[in-house]
Write a protein that holds these residues in place. Structure first.
Motif, PDB file in Angstrom:
ATOM      1  N   ARG A 257       5.250   2.504  -8.733  1.00 40.11           N
ATOM      2  CA  ARG A 257       4.449   3.539  -9.413  1.00 40.11           C
ATOM      3  C   ARG A 257       3.562   2.924 -10.493  1.00 40.11           C
ATOM      4  NH1 ARG A 257       5.665   9.000  -9.078  1.00 40.11           N
ATOM      5  NH2 ARG A 257       5.006   9.266 -11.237  1.00 40.11           N
ATOM      6  N   LEU A 258       4.083   1.940 -11.223  1.00 45.61           N
ATOM      7  CA  LEU A 258       3.289   1.296 -12.268  1.00 45.61           C
ATOM      8  C   LEU A 258       2.042   0.639 -11.689  1.00 45.61           C
ATOM      9  CD1 LEU A 258       6.015  -0.338 -14.544  1.00 45.61           C
ATOM     10  CD2 LEU A 258       4.399   1.460 -15.183  1.00 45.61           C
ATOM     11  N   ARG A 259       2.124   0.229 -10.425  1.00 49.61           N
ATOM     12  CA  ARG A 259       0.991  -0.424  -9.769  1.00 49.61           C
ATOM     13  C   ARG A 259       0.127   0.572  -9.000  1.00 49.61           C
ATOM     14  NH1 ARG A 259       2.028  -5.737 -10.349  1.00 49.61           N
ATOM     15  NH2 ARG A 259       4.193  -6.333 -10.735  1.00 49.61           N
ATOM     16  N   GLY A 260       0.460   1.854  -9.099  1.00 48.23           N
ATOM     17  CA  GLY A 260      -0.331   2.863  -8.420  1.00 48.23           C
ATOM     18  C   GLY A 260      -0.065   2.972  -6.932  1.00 48.23           C
ATOM     19  N   VAL A 261       1.078   2.471  -6.487  1.00 44.73           N
ATOM     20  CA  VAL A 261       1.418   2.507  -5.065  1.00 44.73           C
ATOM     21  C   VAL A 261       2.061   3.857  -4.735  1.00 44.73           C
ATOM     22  CG1 VAL A 261       2.794   1.417  -3.239  1.00 44.73           C
ATOM     23  CG2 VAL A 261       1.771   0.006  -5.040  1.00 44.73           C
ATOM     24  N   PRO A 262       1.596   4.572  -3.707  1.00 43.79           N
ATOM     25  CA  PRO A 262       2.250   5.819  -3.299  1.00 43.79           C
ATOM     26  C   PRO A 262       3.711   5.567  -2.917  1.00 43.79           C
ATOM     27  CG  PRO A 262       0.123   5.574  -2.221  1.00 43.79           C
ATOM     28  CD  PRO A 262       0.420   4.263  -2.876  1.00 43.79           C
ATOM     29  N   THR A 263       4.581   6.527  -3.222  1.00 43.51           N
ATOM     30  CA  THR A 263       6.014   6.337  -2.993  1.00 43.51           C
ATOM     31  C   THR A 263       6.598   7.516  -2.232  1.00 43.51           C
ATOM     32  OG1 THR A 263       6.540   7.328  -5.140  1.00 43.51           O
ATOM     33  CG2 THR A 263       6.290   4.924  -5.074  1.00 43.51           C
ATOM     34  N   LEU A 264       7.576   7.210  -1.381  1.00 44.45           N
ATOM     35  CA  LEU A 264       8.217   8.227  -0.545  1.00 44.45           C
ATOM     36  C   LEU A 264       9.710   7.968  -0.475  1.00 44.45           C
ATOM     37  CD1 LEU A 264       8.237  10.480   1.715  1.00 44.45           C
ATOM     38  CD2 LEU A 264       7.782   8.618   3.342  1.00 44.45           C
TER      39      LEU A 264
ATOM     40  N   ASP B 209       0.825  -1.205   0.000  1.00 48.67           N
ATOM     41  CA  ASP B 209       0.000   0.000   0.000  1.00 48.67           C
ATOM     42  C   ASP B 209       0.865   1.264   0.000  1.00 48.67           C
ATOM     43  OD1 ASP B 209      -2.623  -1.293   0.287  1.00 48.67           O
ATOM     44  OD2 ASP B 209      -1.873  -1.891   2.265  1.00 48.67           O
ATOM     45  N   LEU B 210       2.145   1.105   0.330  1.00 43.39           N
ATOM     46  CA  LEU B 210       3.073   2.236   0.372  1.00 43.39           C
ATOM     47  C   LEU B 210       4.484   1.708   0.145  1.00 43.39           C
ATOM     48  CD1 LEU B 210       3.802   5.228   1.042  1.00 43.39           C
ATOM     49  CD2 LEU B 210       3.972   4.524   3.449  1.00 43.39           C
ATOM     50  N   PHE B 211       5.250   2.415  -0.693  1.00 47.84           N
ATOM     51  CA  PHE B 211       6.662   2.084  -0.908  1.00 47.84           C
ATOM     52  C   PHE B 211       7.512   3.242  -0.410  1.00 47.84           C
ATOM     53  CE2 PHE B 211      10.557   2.583  -3.339  1.00 47.84           C
ATOM     54  CZ  PHE B 211      11.143   1.325  -3.214  1.00 47.84           C
ATOM     55  N   VAL B 212       8.493   2.950   0.430  1.00 50.10           N
ATOM     56  CA  VAL B 212       9.398   3.987   0.922  1.00 50.10           C
ATOM     57  C   VAL B 212      10.835   3.517   0.762  1.00 50.10           C
ATOM     58  CG1 VAL B 212       9.173   3.125   3.303  1.00 50.10           C
ATOM     59  CG2 VAL B 212      10.039   5.445   2.905  1.00 50.10           C
ATOM     60  N   ALA B 213      11.696   4.393   0.257  1.00 51.73           N
ATOM     61  CA  ALA B 213      13.133   4.116   0.161  1.00 51.73           C
ATOM     62  C   ALA B 213      13.846   5.022   1.156  1.00 51.73           C
ATOM     63  CB  ALA B 213      13.638   4.385  -1.250  1.00 51.73           C
ATOM     64  N   ILE B 214      14.701   4.430   1.978  1.00 47.38           N
ATOM     65  CA  ILE B 214      15.345   5.152   3.069  1.00 47.38           C
ATOM     66  C   ILE B 214      16.867   5.029   2.940  1.00 47.38           C
ATOM     67  CG2 ILE B 214      15.582   5.350   5.569  1.00 47.38           C
ATOM     68  CD1 ILE B 214      12.856   3.868   5.785  1.00 47.38           C
ATOM     69  N   GLY B 215      17.543   6.146   2.767  1.00 43.42           N
ATOM     70  CA  GLY B 215      18.995   6.154   2.761  1.00 43.42           C
ATOM     71  C   GLY B 215      19.618   5.397   1.609  1.00 43.42           C
ATOM     72  N   THR B 216      18.978   5.442   0.443  1.00 39.04           N
ATOM     73  CA  THR B 216      19.518   4.730  -0.719  1.00 39.04           C
ATOM     74  C   THR B 216      20.064   5.730  -1.740  1.00 39.04           C
ATOM     75  OG1 THR B 216      17.463   4.706  -2.005  1.00 39.04           O
ATOM     76  CG2 THR B 216      17.767   2.947  -0.391  1.00 39.04           C
ATOM     77  N   SER B 217      21.019   5.285  -2.540  1.00 37.84           N
ATOM     78  CA  SER B 217      21.612   6.158  -3.554  1.00 37.84           C
ATOM     79  C   SER B 217      20.751   6.256  -4.797  1.00 37.84           C
ATOM     80  CB  SER B 217      22.999   5.637  -3.944  1.00 37.84           C
ATOM     81  OG  SER B 217      22.889   4.394  -4.629  1.00 37.84           O
TER      82      SER B 217
END
Length: 239
Positions: free
Chosen positions: A195-202, A173-181
């Motif tokens: 994003r292709l699946r319509g999942v909110p991203t942070l 339901d939510l994708f978050v990337a933390i501390g990645t290059s």
């Protein structure tokens, strides 16, 4: 609520473990072609073991930080509400586990595991792993062969559990990337799949990653401050 969290070196940086691709990062000071490929290990196992023995000792002396603890709190909080956290890390240290996370997917292997080149067994390993040339006679607990390598995904090798990653991305339901290059694939492409699946991203980062333009939202700042604040936000919404 199902949250997919991808973490990178930035989440462990405040614990004293160096990042890789920053101007003063590990791969700026060391050549990965000589230290982190199967070919490098075949050509000079003593050098490669010396490097990973040093990294293992460095990681053992580090402590988990507030970002690790916040992600463990998120895991418990979501589970208590019938949700889940899929914590997928590019890091090979064990600071997520030491911070309290129970379920961690190590995409690039684990620094504190050894893999036997003889029988293929992977074993927990917290000491030096160097061969007899380094004054160490490290042997496989399963077959006693002195043919161990770090259980790390090197350049040119396949990351671990990509089927599980794809399954969790589909359910998130939510994708978050933390501390990645945002520079290392396939992990850098996970946000595009979400994003292709319509999942909110942070994106939560010290500064914009290479793929920052693909995220819906961003929170920039120290991981030890930004991650706990975000976790408070998520658990507040999920209450």
């Amino acid at each position: 609520m199902l949250v997919f969290a991808l973490t990178g070196a930035g989440v462990s940086a405040e614990s004293g473990l160096g990042t890789f691709r920053d101007p003063d990062g590990l791969w700026e000071r060391h050549d990965p072609r000589r230290l982190a490929t199967p070919e490098a290990f075949a050509a000079d196992p003593v050098l490669v073991h010396r490097f990973y023995d040093w990294r293992r000792r460095t990681a053992l002396s580090a402590e988990s930080n507030a970002a690790h603890a916040a992600l463990a709190r998120l895991e418990r909080g979501l589970a208590a509400r019938g949700g889940a956290l899929f914590l997928c890390t590019q890091n090979v240290d064990d600071l997520h586990e030491r911070g309290g996370s129970a379920r961690v997917h190590h995409l690039h292997g684990e620094l504190f595991r050894a893999r036997c080149l003889g029988c293929g067994t992977a074993s927990d390993w917290r000491g030096d792993m160097g061969p007899a040339d380094l004054g160490v006679e490290a042997r496989c607990p399963a077959c006693a062969a002195a043919r161990l390598r770090p259980d790390i995904v090197w350049f040119g090798e396949m990351p671990r559990g990509l089927d599980a990653v794809a399954r969790e991305l589909r359910a998130a339901d939510l994708f978050v990337a933390i501390g990645t290059s945002g520079a290392v694939y396939p992990a850098a492409g996970f946000v595009a799949e979400a994003r292709l699946r319509g999942v909110p991203t942070l994106e939560i980062n010290l500064g914009a990653a290479d793929n920052a333009g693909l995220f819906d939202r961003a929170a920039y700042g120290r991981a030890t401050e930004a991650v706990p604040a975000w976790v408070d936000e998520v658990l507040g919404r999920a209450a």
